[in-house]
Design an enzyme around this catalytic site. Structure first.
Site, PDB file in Angstrom:
ATOM      1  N   GLY A 275       0.836  -1.204   0.000  1.00  0.00           N
ATOM      2  CA  GLY A 275       0.000   0.000   0.000  1.00  0.00           C
ATOM      3  C   GLY A 275       0.857   1.233   0.000  1.00  0.00           C
ATOM      4  N   ARG A 276       0.255   2.328  -0.349  1.00  0.00           N
ATOM      5  CA  ARG A 276       1.004   3.571  -0.469  1.00  0.00           C
ATOM      6  C   ARG A 276       0.008   4.708  -0.327  1.00  0.00           C
ATOM      7  NH1 ARG A 276       5.850   5.460  -3.053  1.00  0.00           N
ATOM      8  NH2 ARG A 276       6.674   3.378  -3.217  1.00  0.00           N
ATOM      9  N   GLY A 277       0.441   5.796   0.224  1.00  0.00           N
ATOM     10  CA  GLY A 277      -0.448   6.959   0.334  1.00  0.00           C
ATOM     11  C   GLY A 277      -0.438   7.504   1.738  1.00  0.00           C
TER      12      GLY A 277
ATOM     13  N   VAL B  76       3.494   1.066   2.741  1.00  0.00           N
ATOM     14  CA  VAL B  76       3.261  -0.082   3.611  1.00  0.00           C
ATOM     15  C   VAL B  76       3.819  -1.346   2.961  1.00  0.00           C
ATOM     16  CG1 VAL B  76       1.544  -1.335   4.946  1.00  0.00           C
ATOM     17  CG2 VAL B  76       1.128   1.039   4.318  1.00  0.00           C
TER      18      VAL B  76
ATOM     19  N   LYS C 146       4.504  -0.086   8.179  1.00  0.00           N
ATOM     20  CA  LYS C 146       4.192   1.191   7.537  1.00  0.00           C
ATOM     21  C   LYS C 146       5.306   2.193   7.806  1.00  0.00           C
ATOM     22  CE  LYS C 146       0.648   4.765   7.832  1.00  0.00           C
ATOM     23  NZ  LYS C 146      -0.676   5.037   8.349  1.00  0.00           N
TER      24      LYS C 146
ATOM     25  N   ASP D 173      -9.958  10.811   7.467  1.00  0.00           N
ATOM     26  CA  ASP D 173      -9.736  10.317   6.106  1.00  0.00           C
ATOM     27  C   ASP D 173     -10.404   8.956   5.951  1.00  0.00           C
ATOM     28  OD1 ASP D 173      -8.898  10.389   3.510  1.00  0.00           O
ATOM     29  OD2 ASP D 173      -6.842   9.768   3.926  1.00  0.00           O
TER      30      ASP D 173
END
Ligand SMILES: *[C@@H]1O[C@H](CO)[C@@H](O)[C@H](O)[C@H]1NC(C)=O
Ligand SMILES: *[C@@H]1O[C@H](CO)[C@@H](O)[C@H](O)[C@H]1NC(C)=O
Ligand SMILES: *[C@@H]1O[C@H](CO)[C@@H](O)[C@H](O)[C@H]1NC(C)=O
Ligand SMILES: *[C@@H]1O[C@H](CO)[C@@H](O)[C@H](O)[C@H]1NC(C)=O
Ligand SMILES: *[C@@H]1O[C@H](CO)[C@@H](O)[C@H](O)[C@H]1NC(C)=O
Ligand SMILES: *[C@@H]1O[C@H](CO)[C@@H](O)[C@H](O)[C@H]1NC(C)=O
Ligand SMILES: *[C@@H]1O[C@H](CO)[C@@H](O)[C@H](O)[C@H]1NC(C)=O
Length: 808
Positions: A523-525, A530, A544, A639
């Site tokens: 994952g990314r952002g 991650v 992360k 978020d």
């Protein structure tokens, strides 16, 4: 009524006197003169007009000589910072404060000869004057500048900036919000030079801060500073000789500040907000008020109830001793005369704990043995029974006094209350129902408990987390402080931190090895990447790594945030296992979620059928409700989106990505960091786009609504258009329009048609129309433009689980 009236009268008179320029109050009281309670203009006002000293009405015909902030609050009330005679108010007629010719200050009640209060001072120079300082100090000073007496030397419940707190002074809380007389909570410099909070109740006493389970040094305090002095400065920095150092949230500015030992036993620092005219909390000693000792009295429990704060409840078969005052606790409604072993039974209270007062401790005892022991011992009132995951055994604590009880879904232990068998068999159903009905907090908890029991076996070992939770009104700043102090000596602080933050500290090398040099990106952002990794104990983890720009917060702040994360503990929130903070590397280690995020699964329509989708909605709502309302601080996610809702192996949702989480202060207003918008386009509530609208937990409610609509319709937040519309509409207005048209056409009776138009037809499985109607209705309420019309997350949970009425 009378009291209220006189209070209003008094306040009105205060307002008029302080705003009337015709009669300027004296700035000093000279020898052989008095301030009279009857005289509406007898006040001393500090040169900067911030403080006023005079008679303050504390009840019907009851006055205390006090110092208060001149500025009224938005509701017209004043904030008292000091009182001369808090425990002995004087009459509203003919009472006066006099400075005698000998230099003694005396407070006389109407027509009484003996003073109610006196400074017992004398002034041989016969030149003393009573003055009120700009810093709120009322002092008696002779001509040669000698300070004969000062109010700073005998505070009541409040410490003002630059007012020294020393071994000779104590802060004592007020009895209640309306009764200023001395209460049961004290802030003291203890004999070992440590600042402590002590509950000094009518029958029991005990230290409750810093955490009595820890040694002073484990709480970040030192005992060798023999000075015993602490002050808070006007910028908001508190420094104590025992090593307790903190800065307030708004450190740096110079608003009016005060440090007060509140009626609930918590120490808070407040700043006056000139805009809203209320006091903002900028620091507090204890995050979870239920852990404050004695807070609900004997034989009762404290729970944090959403939208309500702390709530006291009597144990089953008990009633309040004094209907108006919880500190008296509850008394049993049954007679208990140490009878035969077989005459007792137990009431089980899951997720409740009572701190202290153990009669006996029995490790590795079965429930039966524990019950048998408690029945045998005459003064056993019940016992605590919990599973210690670390040792793999059950622990049993017999209690001789049931005080400091609190309930929290995150506490995985039970209390068994001993009661006579006769009462259990006679009217048990009635009593237990009543408990449920009386207390929404407990009713809610029971509901969650079932889910917990089901999941218990699958949960990973989290004893340390539990440990912090159970025993833990931890002072984050202490932890941070000790870390700070011992940073150069990581080896020794490590062991401590593990306990303090509740989870593991990993080395960068460990994590690099676990992730095979950060090979598998999952994952990314959100300023982070991650990776998947396998820890040395074979647990699969999500690792992360915060990006540089994101991690340039200091180590101290990072640890503060981590330690807060560690205290969040809910089955619908992602579990955090540990962290790494080495140089630029700021890394968080979470449990790995096998089935990725909701975003990845949203369109896998055979896997995520309607039943699963409904569960995802309910689970996510529960997780957010916990964040907002039930947990230690008030936390906003900011978020919420499908990418941040992760799914475990059986697709139960867990809310993740707290990289952006922020804490609200107690008044529910966001702190200043909310000036810039955050979140993800399409999911952001309208108030992000208006400068003047406050950011509250309702921003998460809005985002949650959008996610629900996305799950229902299969359409992304930005593009909800269909073939018939020429352009793409946001999903929110698309659904809203469809429902509006349908409601006009056929109301509630026949929902099938419009529901079919809205729902994603490619999703597998049948859905229940009523339930789907509820889901859509709730989602639409969540995305109301006006935040006040949106429900809270706990209301959402309620509506999803119980709402089957059709009202659109
Ligand atoms: C009065 O206040 C000033 C600052 O506001 C302080 O320096 C001074 O020591 C105070 N005097 C007394 C007697 O408290
Ligand atoms: C305040 O509390 C004290 C102690 O309980 C009590 O004696 C007193 O009457 C109360 N005062 C008022 C104004 O209620
Ligand atoms: C409860 O306490 C208040 C003040 O603490 C007292 O005035 C009142 O009389 C008490 N009531 C009872 C029923 O004991
Ligand atoms: C304290 O104990 C005494 C006697 O044991 C009892 O009468 C009194 O009600 C108790 N007070 C409180 C507040 O529990
Ligand atoms: C609490 O309950 C016990 C019996 O279980 C009783 O002895 C005690 O007096 C109660 N406390 C109060 C304040 O009434
Ligand atoms: C706990 O008790 C059981 C049975 O009494 C025993 O087999 C077990 O070894 C005990 N465990 C520990 C950790 O003492
Ligand atoms: C979800 O988890 C289950 C159980 O671990 C696994 O069999 C399945 O392949 C996973 N699905 C996806 C899409 O990863």
């Amino acid at each position: 009524m009378n009291l209220l009236f006189s209070l209003i009268l008094c306040l009105a008179s205060l307002t008029s006197s302080s705003s009337s320029s015709s009669s300027s109050p004296p700035s000093a009281l000279k020898l052989d003169s008095s301030l009279k309670v009857d005289n509406k203009h007898d006040f001393l006002i500090s040169p900067n007009n911030v403080f006023t000293a005079g008679f303050y009405s504390v009840g019907d015909n009851a006055f205390c000589f006090s110092i208060w902030f001149t500025k009224p609050l938005s509701n017209g009330e004043r904030t008292v910072v000091w009182m001369a005679n808090r425990d002995a108010p004087v009459n509203g007629k003919r009472s006066k404060l006099s400075l005698t010719t000998t230099g003694n200050l005396i407070l006389l009640d109407a027509d009484q000869e003996l003073p109610i209060w006196t400074t017992r001072t004398s002034d041989p120079t016969q030149s003393a004057e009573l003055k009120l300082n700009n810093s709120g100090n009322l002092f008696l000073q002779s001509k040669d500048e000698y300070i004969i007496w000062q109010s700073f030397g005998s505070p009541t419940d409040t410490l003002l900036p630059n007012q020294p707190f020393t071994k000779d002074v104590t802060l004592v809380s007020s009895r209640s919000r309306t009764n200023y007389s001395s209460g049961f909570y004290k802030l003291i410099f203890d004999n070992d030079n440590v600042i402590r909070l002590v509950y000094n109740g009518p029958n029991v006493t005990g230290v409750y801060w810093p955490n009595p389970e820890l040694t002073a040094s484990d709480s970040g305090r030192n005992t060798y500073g023999s000075e015993r002095i602490a002050t808070i400065d006007q910028f908001g920095r508190f420094v104590s000789s025992d090593g307790l150092v903190f800065s307030t949230l708004d450190y740096g500015g110079q608003p009016m500040r005060r440090l007060t030992l509140d009626v609930d036993g918590n120490v808070r620092v407040y700043s006056f907000n000139d805009g809203t005219k209320v006091w903002d909390v900028t620091w507090q000693a204890i995050a979870q008020t239920c852990t404050i000792h004695g807070t609900c009295g004997e034989n009762s429990t404290c729970t944090n109830v959403p939208n309500f704060g702390k709530k006291c409840t009597c144990l089953p078969y008990h009633k309040m001793v004094n209907e108006t005052d919880w500190s008296y606790g509850c008394e049993p409604e049954f007679k208990d005369s140490c009878g035969n072993v077989n005459e007792y039974g137990f009431v089980h209270l899951a997720h409740f704990d009572f701190y202290g007062y153990d009669l006996r401790y029995m490790p590795n005892a079965s429930l039966g043995v524990c019950m048998q022991e408690c029945k045998k011992v005459c003064n056993c009132k019940g016992f605590q029974y919990k599973f210690d995951k670390e040792q793999g055994i059950y622990l049993c604590y017999l209690k001789f006094l049931l005080l400091n009880g609190y309930g929290s879904v995150s506490f995985n232990g039970s209390i068994y209350l001993r009661v006579p068998m006769s009462i259990l068999s006679s009217n048990s159903m009635k009593r237990i129902q009543e408990l449920g009905l009386n207390c929404s907090g407990i009713a809610k908890m029971v509901q969650l408990e079932r889910v917990y029991v089901k999941k218990k076996e699958q949960r990973s070992l989290k004893f340390l987390l539990l440990f912090t939770y159970v025993f833990g009104a931890f002072e984050v700043l202490c932890i941070v402080y000790i870390f700070y102090k011992t940073r150069n000596n990581v080896q020794s602080s490590e062991g401590y931190l593990q306990v303090a933050t509740g989870f593991e500290r990993f080395s960068y090398a460990d994590l690099r090895k676990a992730s095979e040099n950060f090979k598998i990106e999952i994952g990314r952002g959100g300023g982070a990447v991650v990776y998947k990794g396998i820890l040395s104990d074979n647990r699969v983890a999500a690792i992360k790594c915060l990006k540089e720009s994101n991690s340039n917060q200091g180590e101290v702040e990072f640890l503060a945030e981590v330690s807060t994360l560690g205290r969040l503990n809910h089955m619908n929130l992602i579990d955090i296992w540990g962290y790494c903070a080495e140089g630029n590397h700021k890394i968080l280690v979470y449990e790995y979620m096998e089935n990725g995020s909701l975003a990845e699964n949203l369109h896998a329509n055979d896997k995520l059928d309607w039943d699963k989708r409904f569960e995802v909605a309910v689970g996510t709502a529960k997780g957010l409700a916990y964040l907002h309302e039930e947990c230690l601080e008030w936390v906003l996610h900011c978020d919420v989106k499908p990418h941040n809702i992760l799914l475990d192996h059986d697709y139960s949702p867990k809310v993740a990505d707290f990289g952006l989480l922020k804490f609200m202060d107690r008044d529910g207003r966001g702190n200043s960091e909310f000036t810039k918008a955050r979140g993800t386009r399409g999911y952001m509530a309208p108030e992000w786009f208006y400068v003047n609208l406050p950011i509250t937990s309702k921003v998460d409610v809005y985002s949650f609504g959008v996610v629900m609509l996305e799950m229902i319709t299969g359409k992304g937040p930005q593009g909800g258009g269909d073939q018939n519309d020429g352009y793409k509409k946001p999903v929110v207005s698309w659904v809203r329009d469809k429902v509006a048209v349908a409601a006009e056409a056929d109301g509630c009776d026949d929902m099938s048609d419009w529901i079919e138009e809205i729902v994603d037809s490619t999703v597998k499985g049948e859905y229940d129309r009523i339930r789907m109607g509820t889901l859509i209705k709730v989602a639409l309420q969540c995305v109301e433009e006006n935040k006040d019309q949106r429900p809270t997350m706990s209301q959402v949970v309620d509506m999803l689980l119980h709402g089957d009425d059709c009202k659109l």
